[in-house]
Design a protein around this motif. Structure first.
Motif, PDB file in Angstrom:
ATOM      1  N   VAL A  26      34.567  19.366  76.640  1.00  0.00           N
ATOM      2  CA  VAL A  26      34.713  19.892  75.242  1.00  0.00           C
ATOM      3  C   VAL A  26      35.568  18.657  74.340  1.00  0.00           C
ATOM      4  O   VAL A  26      36.461  18.130  74.816  1.00  0.00           O
ATOM      5  CB  VAL A  26      35.890  21.232  75.340  1.00  0.00           C
ATOM      6  CG1 VAL A  26      36.145  21.772  74.074  1.00  0.00           C
ATOM      7  CG2 VAL A  26      35.214  22.320  76.356  1.00  0.00           C
ATOM      8  N   PHE A  27      35.055  18.476  73.249  1.00  0.00           N
ATOM      9  CA  PHE A  27      35.665  17.536  72.129  1.00  0.00           C
ATOM     10  C   PHE A  27      36.040  18.234  70.998  1.00  0.00           C
ATOM     11  O   PHE A  27      35.310  19.290  70.552  1.00  0.00           O
ATOM     12  CB  PHE A  27      34.729  16.568  71.665  1.00  0.00           C
ATOM     13  CG  PHE A  27      33.891  15.765  72.899  1.00  0.00           C
ATOM     14  CD1 PHE A  27      34.803  15.570  74.078  1.00  0.00           C
ATOM     15  CD2 PHE A  27      32.731  15.200  72.741  1.00  0.00           C
ATOM     16  CE1 PHE A  27      34.174  14.800  75.325  1.00  0.00           C
ATOM     17  CE2 PHE A  27      31.996  14.611  73.851  1.00  0.00           C
ATOM     18  CZ  PHE A  27      32.896  14.380  75.034  1.00  0.00           C
ATOM     19  N   THR A  28      37.070  18.051  70.334  1.00  0.00           N
ATOM     20  CA  THR A  28      37.755  18.640  69.271  1.00  0.00           C
ATOM     21  C   THR A  28      37.751  17.610  67.988  1.00  0.00           C
ATOM     22  O   THR A  28      38.177  16.284  68.503  1.00  0.00           O
ATOM     23  CB  THR A  28      39.092  19.300  69.403  1.00  0.00           C
ATOM     24  OG1 THR A  28      40.186  18.410  69.857  1.00  0.00           O
ATOM     25  CG2 THR A  28      39.066  20.561  70.204  1.00  0.00           C
ATOM     26  N   GLY A  90      32.471   7.838  70.356  1.00  0.00           N
ATOM     27  CA  GLY A  90      32.313   6.498  69.551  1.00  0.00           C
ATOM     28  C   GLY A  90      31.086   6.604  68.710  1.00  0.00           C
ATOM     29  O   GLY A  90      31.308   6.426  67.593  1.00  0.00           O
ATOM     30  N   VAL A  91      29.894   6.838  69.396  1.00  0.00           N
ATOM     31  CA  VAL A  91      28.636   6.680  68.597  1.00  0.00           C
ATOM     32  C   VAL A  91      28.433   7.864  67.683  1.00  0.00           C
ATOM     33  O   VAL A  91      27.922   7.765  66.602  1.00  0.00           O
ATOM     34  CB  VAL A  91      27.635   6.865  69.782  1.00  0.00           C
ATOM     35  CG1 VAL A  91      26.241   6.778  69.173  1.00  0.00           C
ATOM     36  CG2 VAL A  91      27.708   5.529  70.471  1.00  0.00           C
ATOM     37  N   LEU A 108      38.263  15.410  57.200  1.00  0.00           N
ATOM     38  CA  LEU A 108      38.695  14.451  57.937  1.00  0.00           C
ATOM     39  C   LEU A 108      39.340  13.154  57.222  1.00  0.00           C
ATOM     40  O   LEU A 108      38.298  12.593  56.480  1.00  0.00           O
ATOM     41  CB  LEU A 108      38.195  13.984  59.297  1.00  0.00           C
ATOM     42  CG  LEU A 108      37.661  15.034  60.310  1.00  0.00           C
ATOM     43  CD1 LEU A 108      36.658  14.663  61.171  1.00  0.00           C
ATOM     44  CD2 LEU A 108      38.977  15.671  60.945  1.00  0.00           C
ATOM     45  N   TRP A 109      40.292  12.556  57.246  1.00  0.00           N
ATOM     46  CA  TRP A 109      40.619  11.401  56.542  1.00  0.00           C
ATOM     47  C   TRP A 109      41.018  10.368  57.382  1.00  0.00           C
ATOM     48  O   TRP A 109      41.053  10.679  58.800  1.00  0.00           O
ATOM     49  CB  TRP A 109      41.819  11.873  55.527  1.00  0.00           C
ATOM     50  CG  TRP A 109      43.194  12.259  56.389  1.00  0.00           C
ATOM     51  CD1 TRP A 109      43.885  11.897  56.917  1.00  0.00           C
ATOM     52  CD2 TRP A 109      43.225  13.890  56.567  1.00  0.00           C
ATOM     53  NE1 TRP A 109      44.957  12.749  57.392  1.00  0.00           N
ATOM     54  CE2 TRP A 109      44.451  13.908  57.262  1.00  0.00           C
ATOM     55  CE3 TRP A 109      42.488  14.920  56.110  1.00  0.00           C
ATOM     56  CZ2 TRP A 109      44.980  15.052  57.426  1.00  0.00           C
ATOM     57  CZ3 TRP A 109      42.952  16.316  56.288  1.00  0.00           C
ATOM     58  CH2 TRP A 109      44.125  16.218  57.181  1.00  0.00           C
ATOM     59  N   TRP A 114      37.138  12.260  66.104  1.00  0.00           N
ATOM     60  CA  TRP A 114      37.527  13.018  67.318  1.00  0.00           C
ATOM     61  C   TRP A 114      39.079  12.933  67.381  1.00  0.00           C
ATOM     62  O   TRP A 114      39.728  11.821  67.259  1.00  0.00           O
ATOM     63  CB  TRP A 114      36.719  12.697  68.586  1.00  0.00           C
ATOM     64  CG  TRP A 114      35.051  12.665  68.259  1.00  0.00           C
ATOM     65  CD1 TRP A 114      34.205  11.731  68.184  1.00  0.00           C
ATOM     66  CD2 TRP A 114      34.504  13.846  68.362  1.00  0.00           C
ATOM     67  NE1 TRP A 114      32.768  12.214  68.141  1.00  0.00           N
ATOM     68  CE2 TRP A 114      33.006  13.622  67.996  1.00  0.00           C
ATOM     69  CE3 TRP A 114      34.812  15.327  68.326  1.00  0.00           C
ATOM     70  CZ2 TRP A 114      32.151  14.845  68.181  1.00  0.00           C
ATOM     71  CZ3 TRP A 114      33.803  16.329  68.445  1.00  0.00           C
ATOM     72  CH2 TRP A 114      32.521  16.215  68.395  1.00  0.00           C
ATOM     73  N   SER A 115      39.374  13.981  68.205  1.00  0.00           N
ATOM     74  CA  SER A 115      40.973  14.137  68.634  1.00  0.00           C
ATOM     75  C   SER A 115      40.622  12.947  69.861  1.00  0.00           C
ATOM     76  O   SER A 115      39.686  12.785  70.495  1.00  0.00           O
ATOM     77  CB  SER A 115      41.382  15.194  69.133  1.00  0.00           C
ATOM     78  OG  SER A 115      42.280  15.054  70.179  1.00  0.00           O
TER      79      SER A 115
END
Length: 142
Positions: A26-28, A90-91, A108-109, A114-115
């Motif tokens: 799980v990615f946020t 990354g990709v 997103l700035w 990704w977190s």
């Protein structure tokens, strides 16, 4: 032929290993902002499938909500999950920022998408209690 010898698509064979390794990831996004739309999620899945293929892994399932994504990955034992995660994040961050710059920038700035953290759990196979009992019941020699 015995039913126990029927090929199982979940069991993969390498030169000196037989394995079935699955991970739930799980990615946020950074700040848990919600940059994902249906189109961005579809593209994210395509990118992550390509990355998994490059690692010799298979992205079995992918889905997400506006503020996170879930992956089910079937991977070989030579792959370190941390390296796979690094490449997936990354990709995908690079490609999504290139292809949807205006939309991503509103959520997103900075340089990060990704977190830095993620959730990873091994899954599939028998429950731990069953494996523990199986090992306890092995016969000792003599």
């Amino acid at each position: 032929m015995s039913p126990r010898w029927e090929p199982n698509p979940d069991i993969r064979r390498g030169r000196s290993v037989v394995h079935t390794l699955h991970a739930h990831l799980v990615f946020t996004p950074k700040y848990r902002r919600g940059p994902f739309t249906d189109e961005i999620l579809r593209r994210c899945e395509e990118v992550m499938r390509d990355v998994c293929t490059d690692f010799g892994a298979e992205l079995r399932e992918f889905n997400g909500e506006p503020d996170h994504v879930h992956l089910l990955v079937h991977y070989p034992p030579k792959v370190a999950i941390s390296r796979l995660v690094g490449s997936l994040k990354g990709v995908s961050a690079r490609r999504l920022r290139q292809e949807f710059p205006g939309h991503i920038r509103t959520y997103l700035w900075g340089e990060h998408f990704w977190s830095p953290s993620y959730f990873a759990a091994s899954c599939g196979g028998a429950p731990l209690a069953v494996i523990k009992e199986y090992i306890e019941n092995q016969k000792h020699p003599g």
